[in-house]
Enzyme design. Structure first.
Site, PDB file in Angstrom:
ATOM      1  N   LYS A  54       0.842  -1.207   0.000  1.00 34.00           N
ATOM      2  CA  LYS A  54       0.000   0.000   0.000  1.00 34.00           C
ATOM      3  C   LYS A  54       0.876   1.256   0.000  1.00 34.00           C
ATOM      4  CE  LYS A  54      -3.700  -2.714   1.960  1.00 34.00           C
ATOM      5  NZ  LYS A  54      -4.359  -3.280   3.148  1.00 34.00           N
ATOM      6  N   GLN A  98      -4.388  -1.877   9.517  1.00 38.53           N
ATOM      7  CA  GLN A  98      -4.327  -3.173   8.842  1.00 38.53           C
ATOM      8  C   GLN A  98      -5.060  -4.242   9.658  1.00 38.53           C
ATOM      9  OE1 GLN A  98      -3.084  -3.826   5.717  1.00 38.53           O
ATOM     10  NE2 GLN A  98      -3.871  -5.900   5.976  1.00 38.53           N
ATOM     11  N   ASP A 121     -10.262   3.481   4.041  1.00 36.39           N
ATOM     12  CA  ASP A 121     -10.351   2.032   3.863  1.00 36.39           C
ATOM     13  C   ASP A 121     -11.799   1.554   4.077  1.00 36.39           C
ATOM     14  OD1 ASP A 121      -9.002  -0.360   3.219  1.00 36.39           O
ATOM     15  OD2 ASP A 121      -8.791  -0.926   5.321  1.00 36.39           O
TER      16      ASP A 121
END
Ligand code: NAP
Length: 278
Positions: A54, A98, A121
């Site tokens: 990412k 994450q 996200d």
């Protein structure tokens, strides 16, 4: 007939060129440099690789990234404090925590602590609710990337029967909501579903999001279906068995090179959107 390959790697690469141009334009117009903050808790090698991928994608399109690494023993309060700090940091446009975090952490609480404007996200409860209601919100990155891929290839969704196998908060549930918003008729399957094979056989579009290698068998899938596999396991195996599938179905995502690159693309694309919304 050979299936159309829904080439996420190629689509993501093409979209990165557009993102690069858009980032340059934003900066030339005096806008902020989009910066993504990534938080990795613990040292799971797969998660570390995803976070690095990412950050690399940010760099390729001219965005910045800031990496926060936290130890395996991190507590919920410690993680909340870091998220709070990043929420307040005006240089940061988006925050990625994450998944999964170590078991002692209340992941939902931490996801929901991310400021909605920085939830690039698409993991907050509020963002999910807004998206499900058809209101403006950043979508959960993996299903958002899948929708972009399906749209790129003009896969018809309205009136089609989509079967999503998996109901996780970051994948199955938002996937189902996005397909519903696109006027598909949606069935969601999970570990308690009775006769999964029969459900999958009714699908025009199958999305595999179970996290178990080849749990969904090729023979269950109808001829002419569109097959989207979000899974990725050692040996390049997905959640859907592919043997003989390419000769029978209309379209399918490769593993790897299908959903994975589109997830990262959705994340960085939404980070740019967050910067533009400033
Ligand atoms: P998850 O949180 O473990 O959820 C798995 C889902 O599958 C659950 O809803 C579970 O049902 C369901 N399931 C498990 N066994 C089943 C069975 N035998 N029959 C029917 N349903 C079953 O996983 P996730 O985070 O959503 O991830 C799913 C997959 O996508 C994984 O392979 C993961 O690696 C992949 N993934 C890929 C990306 C990417 O960027 N490419 C991103 C995220 C995830 P219950 O709810 O009943 O337990």
């Amino acid at each position: 007939m050979s299936a159309l390959i829904l080439d996420g790697k190629a689509v993501a690469k093409h979209r990165e060129q557009q993102l690069h141009t858009a980032v340059e334009k934003l900066r030339a117009d005096g806008g902020v440099k989009p910066v993504l903050a990534t938080i990795l808790v613990g040292s799971d090698p797969a998660s570390a690789t995803y976070v690095q991928m990412k950050a690399n994608a940010c760099e390729r399109v001219g965005m910045g990234s800031v990496r926060v690494d936290m130890p395996q023993a991190t507590t919920t309060d410690e993680l909340l404090a870091v998220i709070d700090q990043l929420n307040r940091d005006s240089d940061i446009c988006g925050i990625l925590l994450q998944h999964p975090v170590p078991a002692q952490i209340d992941e939902r609480r931490c996801f929901d602590a991310i400021a909605i404007a920085k939830d690039v996200d698409g993991v907050t409860t509020r963002g999910f609710g807004l998206m499900a209601m058809g209101e403006a919100a950043f979508g959960s990155a993996t299903p958002a990337g899948i929708m972009t891929l399906l749209r790129h290839y003009d896969i018809p969704l309205a009136g089609k029967h989509a079967v999503v196998v998996g109901r996780s908060p970051i994948l199955g549930k938002p996937m189902a909501a996005m397909l519903l918003n696109a006027n598909a008729t949606v069935t969601i399957c999970h570990s308690r579903t009775v006769d999964l094979a029969q459900q999958v056989a009714r699908a025009d579009i199958v999305v595999g999001a179970v996290g178990q290698p080849e749990l969904i068998k090729a023979e269950w899938i109808s001829a002419g279906a569109v097959v989207v596999d979000a899974g990725y396991h050692p040996g390049g195996v997905g959640d859907i068995e592919k043997t003989g599938l390419a000769e029978r179905v209309a379209a399918l995502t490769p593993v790897p090179g299908g959903v994975g690159p589109m997830t990262i693309n959705a994340l960085i694309s939404q980070t740019l959107d967050a910067a533009l919304q400033r």
